[in-house]
Design a protein around this motif. Structure first.
Motif, short mmCIF file in Angstrom:
data_model
loop_
_atom_site.label_atom_id
_atom_site.label_comp_id
_atom_site.label_asym_id
_atom_site.label_seq_id
_atom_site.Cartn_x
_atom_site.Cartn_y
_atom_site.Cartn_z
N HIS A 64 8.07 -24.74 17.43
CA HIS A 64 8.27 -23.31 17.14
C HIS A 64 6.97 -22.61 16.74
CE1 HIS A 64 12.56 -23.39 17.59
NE2 HIS A 64 12.69 -24.38 16.73
N VAL A 65 6.18 -23.27 15.94
CA VAL A 65 4.94 -22.66 15.46
C VAL A 65 3.97 -22.45 16.63
CG1 VAL A 65 2.87 -23.08 14.07
CG2 VAL A 65 5.16 -23.49 13.09
N ASN A 66 3.86 -23.44 17.48
CA ASN A 66 2.94 -23.32 18.61
C ASN A 66 3.37 -22.22 19.59
OD1 ASN A 66 0.70 -25.49 18.69
ND2 ASN A 66 2.46 -26.54 17.85
N GLU A 117 12.24 -18.21 11.18
CA GLU A 117 11.15 -17.46 11.83
C GLU A 117 10.12 -16.97 10.82
OE1 GLU A 117 14.30 -17.26 12.58
OE2 GLU A 117 14.56 -17.19 14.77
N LEU A 118 10.54 -16.81 9.58
CA LEU A 118 9.61 -16.38 8.54
C LEU A 118 8.54 -17.46 8.34
CD1 LEU A 118 8.65 -14.70 6.12
CD2 LEU A 118 10.65 -15.45 4.86
N VAL A 119 8.98 -18.69 8.21
CA VAL A 119 8.02 -19.78 8.03
C VAL A 119 7.20 -19.97 9.31
CG1 VAL A 119 7.76 -22.21 7.40
CG2 VAL A 119 9.61 -20.86 6.39
N TYR A 120 7.88 -19.89 10.47
CA TYR A 120 7.13 -20.03 11.74
C TYR A 120 6.04 -18.96 11.82
CZ TYR A 120 11.58 -22.33 13.13
OH TYR A 120 12.71 -23.09 13.19
N SER A 121 6.36 -17.75 11.38
CA SER A 121 5.40 -16.65 11.50
C SER A 121 4.14 -16.91 10.69
CB SER A 121 6.03 -15.33 11.03
OG SER A 121 7.12 -14.99 11.86
N LEU A 122 4.32 -17.36 9.45
CA LEU A 122 3.16 -17.64 8.61
C LEU A 122 2.28 -18.69 9.28
CD1 LEU A 122 4.84 -16.10 6.54
CD2 LEU A 122 4.27 -17.81 4.84
N LEU A 123 2.95 -19.74 9.73
CA LEU A 123 2.20 -20.86 10.28
C LEU A 123 1.59 -20.51 11.65
CD1 LEU A 123 4.68 -23.66 9.18
CD2 LEU A 123 2.40 -23.24 8.21
N ALA A 124 2.29 -19.68 12.42
CA ALA A 124 1.75 -19.26 13.72
C ALA A 124 0.47 -18.45 13.52
CB ALA A 124 2.79 -18.45 14.51
N CYS A 125 0.46 -17.60 12.51
CA CYS A 125 -0.76 -16.85 12.19
C CYS A 125 -1.87 -17.83 11.83
CB CYS A 125 -0.52 -15.89 11.01
SG CYS A 125 0.51 -14.47 11.43
N ALA A 126 -1.54 -18.76 10.95
CA ALA A 126 -2.55 -19.73 10.51
C ALA A 126 -3.07 -20.56 11.69
CB ALA A 126 -1.96 -20.64 9.44
#
Ligand code: ATP
Ligand code: MG
Length: 651
Positions: free
Chosen positions: A117-119, A145-154
């Motif tokens: 999801h993050v990728n 999606e909230l957690v995915y969003s943080l990590l996707a940015c990172a």
């Protein structure tokens, strides 16, 4: 002054045996080492993370310029640490346990799923033009999606700024503008308790007429259709289908920004606190390991919203960087009733629970039966954060929720500090209810008087400052470095000033007495709000109390207490209750603290993160009816009418 220093709660033997630090002596030895040889200590902690390139030096600190760098020259990516390495080692382990708003509904996201999801989301962000250093506003309810969003940015080096999905359109707009974001991630709506927050509609209102934001990505939380603006708005579930679940992790410098987070605003205009990559992650990881005493099969349940720093550090980054399963709770502690948290604890077999005094007080009010009908036997540690915890509330948490079995860690810290600074180590530090106890490794609290003179020794009270940099400290207020210098360093240079008042007792334990701006000066005596409030909350009739000063002819400052009583006591006549409560404070603290006025109300004004807004009460008690501050920070604007009716001075 009467306090609670007589009761010491020793670490529990069963807990101590497997703890990371097992005695007070061991804590003291490690603490001394961390101050004498900080580079060795923090170098060792940094090695817990995976680096593309290790740091070349541990820290470069310049207090005069408020310029701080940690792990200089180190290259890393937060998601390699929070996702990739666990997805490789234990792909089927649960990373996120999502407790949905509807009671009994849960979903599991494994570390393998999380990586996917993050990728994919990282690729979506790239496709929408997001590059390293760009800011992305995340305005999402508590959904995966909230957690995915943080990590996707990172993942791609973008800087996330989460705005709590309960803030108004104006607050959101202000943050979008201040951060200069061009992408906003939101949801069609966010169910929460019996209501639903119209996140997409609020986003539309916030972005009205703003060309700065070119893409709005909308997560589909429910089947509800919402208006989508052609060219700007995109359904996230459609977007992710266009991309693969593989995205290379950007090499980030240790000092590259990770996120901006606007503080809750208890004391005024929101500040965009900026945290960087290496120092923040090392600090979140280290404090989480030691203070929550991580064990391999922990299920960590942090009830805070990811919109607050507690959610960043101890729901997302601390737990995931240590490979700990983290609970994402979409609902509220009192919905559908006051047993909800304990139900989630039992269903998910949560081992560590981290919550806030405001939540505990709202549950105490409802009575113990809601707790007792659950088992809670999976729990092994309890934590508190956000406000001083009244000793009475601490005891309830310890005795009723933890059945005397679980250590309680009262953790003091701030958005600006990135992680916990003062807290017990659960296997080592004897606890005193109401005290955050002792500093974490590498942290050197200093108390100073109004002139900035250092108060040496124990049994002293003053302004709480910090004498040295720690890896997790904020680097600046985004785009306003002079305000950063002004707010935290100008007053007591070279010390960092926290804005909190604090007492160091005879044993060297720290007691946060409240915000310095709220301290009462009664006939020349300085009274912390926390002390008077705790004296009130210690009375069986009191659910919550907020104490403020008001101009008083003789004393300079009079004491005014706003109090809510428990349901069983609402029938007691007001005059009787007021007399009882004045006597309570006189008895517990002394005549000097006796409230001149006790105002019985049905609710207190709070920020959206649940903190009491004393600033507003002080104005009302002083007779002001206007300029009560930014009412948009109020969680429940309805309380204001009653306060204005009852709280203004009598004549
Ligand atoms: P703003 O800075 O915008 O006014 P805020 O200070 O409420 O908002 P946070 O950073 O979330 O924003 O809160 C940090 C403050 O909360 C601390 O400075 C302290 O006053 C209080 N606090 C947090 N944890 C504790 C604790 N364990 N004991 C006592 N006070 C605490
Ligand atoms: Mg603050």
């Amino acid at each position: 002054m009467a306090t609670d220093t007589d009761s010491l709660f020793q670490p529990k033997e069963a807990f101590r045996r497997t703890a990371h630090v097992q005695s007070l002596e061991e804590y003291q030895r490690l603490y001394r080492q961390s101050l004498e040889a900080p580079d060795a200590f923090w170098g060792e902690q940094a090695r817990q993370l995976t680096w593309f390139h290790p740091p070349e030096s541990i820290r470069e600190v310049n207090e005069q310029a408020a310029d701080f760098a940690w792990f200089v020259g180190g290259k890393l990516n937060v998601t390699v640490n929070c996702v990739d390495r666990h997805a490789k080692a234990r792909p089927d382990k649960a990373a996120i346990l999502w407790a949905k708003n509807t009671p009994g509904e849960y979903e599991t996201v494994t570390f393998r799923d999380l990586a996917h999801h993050v990728n994919r989301l990282a690729n979506v962000l790239k496709a929408h033009g997001v590059r390293k250093g760009d800011r992305v506003i995340v305005y999402l309810p508590m959904i995966p999606e909230l957690v995915y969003s943080l990590l996707a940015c990172a993942r791609i080096g973008a800087v996330h700024s989460v705005v709590f999905a309960g803030f108004s359109a104006d607050s959101l707009r202000e943050r979008v503008l201040d951060s200069g974001a061009k992408v906003v991630i939101t949801a069609n709506e966010g169910p929460r308790g019996p209501k639903s927050v119209a996140t997409k509609a609020i986003t539309d209102e916030a972005l009205e007429g703003l060309s700065q934001v070119t893409s709005v990505l909308v997560a589909r939380r429910t089947p509800r259709e919402v208006p989508m603006r052609e060219g700007r708005d995109h359904w996230l579930d459609v977007e992710v289908q266009k991309h693969r679940g593989v995205c290379p992790a950007e090499w980030m410098d240790a000092e590259d920004p990770l996120f901006i987070l606007y503080t809750s605003g208890s004391t005024g205009k929101p500040k965009g606190v900026l945290h960087t990559t290496g120092g923040y992650l090392v600090y979140a990881n280290t404090t989480f390991r030691y203070i929550f005493d991580t064990q391999p099969d922990d299920v960590h349940f942090c009830t805070a919203d990811v919109g607050w720093v507690t959610g960043h550090s101890y729901l997302v980054y601390g737990p995931l960087s240590t490979g700990t399963t983290t609970v994402l709770f979409e609902s509220t502690p009192t919905w559908p009733d006051a047993s909800r948290l304990w139900q989630v604890v039992d269903d998910l077999k949560a081992t560590t629970l981290y919550t806030a005094p405001t939540a505990l007080r709202s549950l105490i009010k409802e009575g113990d039966a809601f707790v007792k009908k659950s088992s809670r036997k999976s729990l092994r540690l309890l934590g508190s954060v956000g406000e001083p915890i009244n000793p009475e509330v601490w005891r309830w948490f310890h005795d009723v929720v933890g059945e005397g079995r679980c250590p309680v860690v009262d953790t003091w810290w701030q958005t600006e500090t990135g992680g916990i600074l003062i807290a017990p180590l659960p296997g080592a530090t004897p606890a005193k209810p109401g005290s955050a106890t002792l500093p974490f490794f590498g942290v050197e609290p200093v108390l100073v008087d109004e002139e900035g003179r250092k108060l040496e020794g124990n049994g002293v009270s003053g302004n709480l400052c910090l004498a040295r940099s720690w890896p997790g400290q904020a680097r600046t207020l985004y785009g306003h470095h002079s305000r950063f210098v002004e707010t935290y360093y100008a007053r007591f240079l070279p010390l960092y000033f926290t804005g909190d008042g604090c007492r160091r007792d005879e044993d060297g334990y720290y007691w946060i007495t409240g915000r310095v701006d709220d301290v009462l000066n009664v006939s020349g005596h300085r009274l912390g709000t926390a002390e008077v409030e705790s004296a009130l909350v210690a009375h069986e009739a009191v659910a919550e109390a907020a104490v403020v000063g008001f101009p008083h002819d003789l004393k300079g400052t009079g004491v005014c207490a706003f109090v809510t009583v428990k349901p069983d006591f609402v029938r007691t006549p007001d005059e009787k209750m007021v007399g009882t409560l004045r006597e309570q404070v006189r008895h517990v603290i002394g005549p000097i603290a006796t409230p001149d006025r006790v105002v019985l109300v049905s609710g207190l004004p709070k920020t959206r993160s649940g903190k009491i807004l004393r600033r507003m009460l002080r104005k009302i008690a002083g007779g002001e009816t206007e300029n009560l501050g930014d009412a948009s920070t109020l969680a429940d604007p309805a309380v204001l009418d009653e306060l204005l009716t009852k709280g203004l001075p009598p004549d």
